[in-house]
Design a protein around this motif. Structure first.
Motif, PDB file in Angstrom:
ATOM      1  N   THR A  46       0.848  -1.199   0.000  1.00 51.80           N
ATOM      2  CA  THR A  46       0.000   0.000   0.000  1.00 51.80           C
ATOM      3  C   THR A  46       0.887   1.253   0.000  1.00 51.80           C
ATOM      4  OG1 THR A  46      -0.124   0.428   2.385  1.00 51.80           O
ATOM      5  CG2 THR A  46      -1.617  -1.247   1.496  1.00 51.80           C
ATOM      6  N   CYS A  47       0.222   2.396  -0.128  1.00 52.46           N
ATOM      7  CA  CYS A  47       0.899   3.689   0.027  1.00 52.46           C
ATOM      8  C   CYS A  47       0.593   4.273   1.401  1.00 52.46           C
ATOM      9  CB  CYS A  47       0.439   4.655  -1.067  1.00 52.46           C
ATOM     10  SG  CYS A  47       1.001   4.205  -2.719  1.00 52.46           S
ATOM     11  N   ALA A  48       0.079   3.436   2.290  1.00 49.11           N
ATOM     12  CA  ALA A  48      -0.267   3.886   3.635  1.00 49.11           C
ATOM     13  C   ALA A  48       0.817   3.476   4.618  1.00 49.11           C
ATOM     14  CB  ALA A  48      -1.608   3.292   4.061  1.00 49.11           C
ATOM     15  N   TYR A  49       1.048   4.300   5.621  1.00 45.60           N
ATOM     16  CA  TYR A  49       2.020   3.931   6.640  1.00 45.60           C
ATOM     17  C   TYR A  49       1.588   4.423   8.013  1.00 45.60           C
ATOM     18  CZ  TYR A  49       3.903   8.505   5.096  1.00 45.60           C
ATOM     19  OH  TYR A  49       4.051   9.814   4.710  1.00 45.60           O
ATOM     20  N   LYS A  50       2.087   3.703   8.992  1.00 44.50           N
ATOM     21  CA  LYS A  50       1.681   3.903  10.381  1.00 44.50           C
ATOM     22  C   LYS A  50       2.818   4.546  11.153  1.00 44.50           C
ATOM     23  CE  LYS A  50       0.787   1.018  14.484  1.00 44.50           C
ATOM     24  NZ  LYS A  50       0.656  -0.388  14.923  1.00 44.50           N
ATOM     25  N   LEU A  51       2.476   5.559  11.944  1.00 46.46           N
ATOM     26  CA  LEU A  51       3.431   6.226  12.823  1.00 46.46           C
ATOM     27  C   LEU A  51       2.979   6.019  14.264  1.00 46.46           C
ATOM     28  CD1 LEU A  51       3.782   9.662  10.976  1.00 46.46           C
ATOM     29  CD2 LEU A  51       5.140   7.617  10.635  1.00 46.46           C
ATOM     30  N   GLN A  52       3.911   5.635  15.116  1.00 45.68           N
ATOM     31  CA  GLN A  52       3.570   5.446  16.520  1.00 45.68           C
ATOM     32  C   GLN A  52       4.620   6.092  17.401  1.00 45.68           C
ATOM     33  OE1 GLN A  52       2.567   1.475  17.704  1.00 45.68           O
ATOM     34  NE2 GLN A  52       2.654   1.941  19.898  1.00 45.68           N
ATOM     35  N   TYR A  53       4.133   6.951  18.307  1.00 45.59           N
ATOM     36  CA  TYR A  53       5.018   7.599  19.282  1.00 45.59           C
ATOM     37  C   TYR A  53       4.462   7.309  20.664  1.00 45.59           C
ATOM     38  CZ  TYR A  53       7.828  11.169  21.619  1.00 45.59           C
ATOM     39  OH  TYR A  53       8.721  11.828  22.438  1.00 45.59           O
ATOM     40  N   LYS A  54       5.237   6.567  21.451  1.00 47.78           N
ATOM     41  CA  LYS A  54       4.755   6.068  22.742  1.00 47.78           C
ATOM     42  C   LYS A  54       3.497   5.247  22.475  1.00 47.78           C
ATOM     43  CE  LYS A  54       7.038   9.756  25.303  1.00 47.78           C
ATOM     44  NZ  LYS A  54       6.926  10.885  26.228  1.00 47.78           N
ATOM     45  N   LYS A  55       2.356   5.625  22.989  1.00 48.78           N
ATOM     46  CA  LYS A  55       1.164   4.812  22.778  1.00 48.78           C
ATOM     47  C   LYS A  55       0.217   5.402  21.735  1.00 48.78           C
ATOM     48  CE  LYS A  55       1.084   2.779  27.427  1.00 48.78           C
ATOM     49  NZ  LYS A  55       0.268   2.554  28.644  1.00 48.78           N
ATOM     50  N   LYS A  56       0.582   6.565  21.202  1.00 44.77           N
ATOM     51  CA  LYS A  56      -0.293   7.221  20.231  1.00 44.77           C
ATOM     52  C   LYS A  56       0.044   6.766  18.815  1.00 44.77           C
ATOM     53  CE  LYS A  56      -1.626  11.428  20.898  1.00 44.77           C
ATOM     54  NZ  LYS A  56      -1.659  12.898  21.032  1.00 44.77           N
ATOM     55  N   VAL A  57      -0.997   6.468  18.023  1.00 39.31           N
ATOM     56  CA  VAL A  57      -0.828   5.989  16.654  1.00 39.31           C
ATOM     57  C   VAL A  57      -1.512   6.945  15.673  1.00 39.31           C
ATOM     58  CG1 VAL A  57      -1.380   4.138  15.025  1.00 39.31           C
ATOM     59  CG2 VAL A  57      -0.696   3.579  17.366  1.00 39.31           C
ATOM     60  N   SER A  77       8.610  19.006   7.964  1.00 43.07           N
ATOM     61  CA  SER A  77       8.297  17.629   8.384  1.00 43.07           C
ATOM     62  C   SER A  77       8.123  17.560   9.898  1.00 43.07           C
ATOM     63  CB  SER A  77       9.413  16.680   7.949  1.00 43.07           C
ATOM     64  OG  SER A  77       9.485  16.583   6.550  1.00 43.07           O
ATOM     65  N   PHE A  78       9.027  18.197  10.628  1.00 41.75           N
ATOM     66  CA  PHE A  78       8.936  18.198  12.089  1.00 41.75           C
ATOM     67  C   PHE A  78       7.708  18.972  12.555  1.00 41.75           C
ATOM     68  CE2 PHE A  78      10.741  19.834  16.300  1.00 41.75           C
ATOM     69  CZ  PHE A  78      10.349  18.696  16.987  1.00 41.75           C
ATOM     70  N   GLU A  79       7.387  20.080  11.864  1.00 40.25           N
ATOM     71  CA  GLU A  79       6.206  20.864  12.231  1.00 40.25           C
ATOM     72  C   GLU A  79       4.937  20.030  12.098  1.00 40.25           C
ATOM     73  OE1 GLU A  79       6.058  23.927  13.553  1.00 40.25           O
ATOM     74  OE2 GLU A  79       8.241  23.870  13.603  1.00 40.25           O
ATOM     75  N   ILE A  80       4.869  19.221  11.056  1.00 39.72           N
ATOM     76  CA  ILE A  80       3.698  18.359  10.861  1.00 39.72           C
ATOM     77  C   ILE A  80       3.655  17.267  11.922  1.00 39.72           C
ATOM     78  CG2 ILE A  80       2.589  16.727   9.281  1.00 39.72           C
ATOM     79  CD1 ILE A  80       3.847  18.405   6.980  1.00 39.72           C
ATOM     80  N   LEU A  81       4.808  16.716  12.229  1.00 40.10           N
ATOM     81  CA  LEU A  81       4.876  15.681  13.268  1.00 40.10           C
ATOM     82  C   LEU A  81       4.443  16.234  14.628  1.00 40.10           C
ATOM     83  CD1 LEU A  81       8.236  13.970  12.255  1.00 40.10           C
ATOM     84  CD2 LEU A  81       5.966  12.915  12.182  1.00 40.10           C
ATOM     85  N   LYS A  82       4.804  17.479  14.923  1.00 40.90           N
ATOM     86  CA  LYS A  82       4.416  18.080  16.208  1.00 40.90           C
ATOM     87  C   LYS A  82       2.908  18.262  16.305  1.00 40.90           C
ATOM     88  CE  LYS A  82       7.166  21.697  16.157  1.00 40.90           C
ATOM     89  NZ  LYS A  82       7.802  22.951  16.620  1.00 40.90           N
ATOM     90  N   ILE A  83       2.263  18.468  15.163  1.00 43.14           N
ATOM     91  CA  ILE A  83       0.806  18.602  15.170  1.00 43.14           C
ATOM     92  C   ILE A  83       0.166  17.243  15.444  1.00 43.14           C
ATOM     93  CG2 ILE A  83      -1.203  19.112  13.715  1.00 43.14           C
ATOM     94  CD1 ILE A  83       0.688  21.144  12.276  1.00 43.14           C
ATOM     95  N   MET A  84       0.752  16.195  14.859  1.00 40.72           N
ATOM     96  CA  MET A  84       0.226  14.850  15.067  1.00 40.72           C
ATOM     97  C   MET A  84       0.545  14.319  16.457  1.00 40.72           C
ATOM     98  SD  MET A  84       1.435  13.325  11.383  1.00 40.72           S
ATOM     99  CE  MET A  84       0.731  11.718  11.630  1.00 40.72           C
ATOM    100  N   PHE A  85       1.743  14.689  16.942  1.00 46.99           N
ATOM    101  CA  PHE A  85       2.191  14.228  18.245  1.00 46.99           C
ATOM    102  C   PHE A  85       2.656  15.437  19.074  1.00 46.99           C
ATOM    103  CE2 PHE A  85       3.168  10.831  15.168  1.00 46.99           C
ATOM    104  CZ  PHE A  85       2.412   9.792  15.695  1.00 46.99           C
TER     105      PHE A  85
END
Length: 341
Positions: free
Chosen positions: A38-49, A328-336
């Protein structure tokens, strides 16, 4: 599922635009997995997905994606929310010739003629000034789609500078100025030499959306209109364009210049209104045109050309000129949000 940490052939399946994003995630201690086939991917930081499909976060709704994929719907939604868009009308393949002529006659020329659901500037015809060009553009678009259903959007063109704005629901992450392929004189080098120097920029090798300038017949023809050849020596700081502006600017060796810190504050208000107008849109690349992005933006000064729910990050993360921003980091901070700590 295989993890990115294993450093196997998985990297080869990730486009470079996503590569930068995933590499930043790994650097920040986020576990990354690409869902098999797929073109989908999973990101997990600690317990948040969190999930991404291509470059669309799972926080973006299906409705927002549907809106962005159809330019006519996007334009109507934005217009209803007092965001300035080009006046345009929708044309279907089986519309009568008389109806198509009425649409042509009702719009101020020149026109842009394009599929309502086009991606990356494909099958887009600009500066359409005659009825012959108009019907030729329609035929070429409908022929390109064959039996697939497509509607065509005929729009009045707007004269201004082109920008790509990367934004979330709450803020602008980056603004870059897009320019067609060009060179700037140093008072000693020929245009040919200036192109060689420009093509040697390492970013044109490491970032796949940037292309080298090719001195082909089209370039020579465009230079001749300016009484120049590839052997002409330009004055110091003299800027010469090698191609007219088209949707394919970047494919032809165009430039990106970061201007995020210089835009007028009113641009931010317009962008936030755009983001709030499309329910469920959490990340977007906005194609924005303005007569002067450094002054107050009113409905006559700017136009929103397109809103992309799965924007390439390359241009905004790695501008050819100006400050690099770690979007990229700015987007990651919004997600996590925990990453801020």
């Amino acid at each position: 599922m295989n993890t990115i940490h294993e450093k196997d052939q998985l990297w080869q399946r990730v486009t470079k635009s996503k590569f930068f994003f995933i590499k930043e995630a790994v650097k920040r201690g986020i576990q990354c997995e690409i869902l098999k086939d797929t073109c989908a991917y999973k990101l997990q930081y600690k317990k948040k997905v969190r999930y991404f499909y291509d470059l669309t976060p799972s926080t973006t709704t299906a409705f927002a994606i549907y809106c962005c994929k159809n330019k006519n719907i996007t334009n109507n939604i934005l217009s209803n929310n007092k965001v300035s868009v080009n006046k345009g009308m929708l044309i279907k393949k089986d519309d009568s010739k008389v109806h198509k002529e009425k649409i042509y006659n009702s719009l101020i020329k020149p026109l842009a003629v394009k599929p309502a659901n086009s991606l990356q500037g494909n099958n887009v015809f600009l500066n359409v000034n005659s009825k012959r060009e108009f019907f030729s553009s329609l035929k070429r678009i409908f022929d390109a789609y064959g039996d697939r259903r497509v509607s065509v959007l005929a729009e009045e063109m707007f004269v201004g500078e082109e920008y790509r704005i990367l934004a979330t629901q709450n803020k602008i992450l980056s603004v870059i100025h897009r320019l067609p392929a060009n060179v700037v004189g140093d008072g000693a080098s020929s245009i040919k030499k200036l192109v060689e120097i420009k093509n040697a920029d390492p970013l044109r090798k490491s970032v796949d959306t940037y292309k080298k300038i090719k001195l082909e017949k089209e370039v020579e023809a465009y230079l001749s209109l300016q009484d120049l050849t590839i052997n002409s020596v330009l004055k110091k700081d003299q800027q010469v364009y090698l191609q007219p502006s088209t949707p394919s600017d970047m494919d032809l060796g165009g430039d990106t210049i970061d201007i995020t810190d210089s835009i007028h504050s009113s641009v931010k208000k317009v962008v936030l209104r755009i983001m709030k107008s499309i329910p469920g849109l959490s990340l977007a690349g906005i194609d924005y045109m303005s007569k002067d992005i450094f002054s107050e933006q009113n409905l006559d000064v700017y136009r929103v050309i397109e809103v992309n729910n799965s924007p390439s990050l390359d241009w905004n993360e790695f501008p050819l000129v100006g400050k690099r921003r770690n979007v990229s980091f700015e987007i990651l901070k919004i997600m996590f949000p925990e990453l801020k700590k």
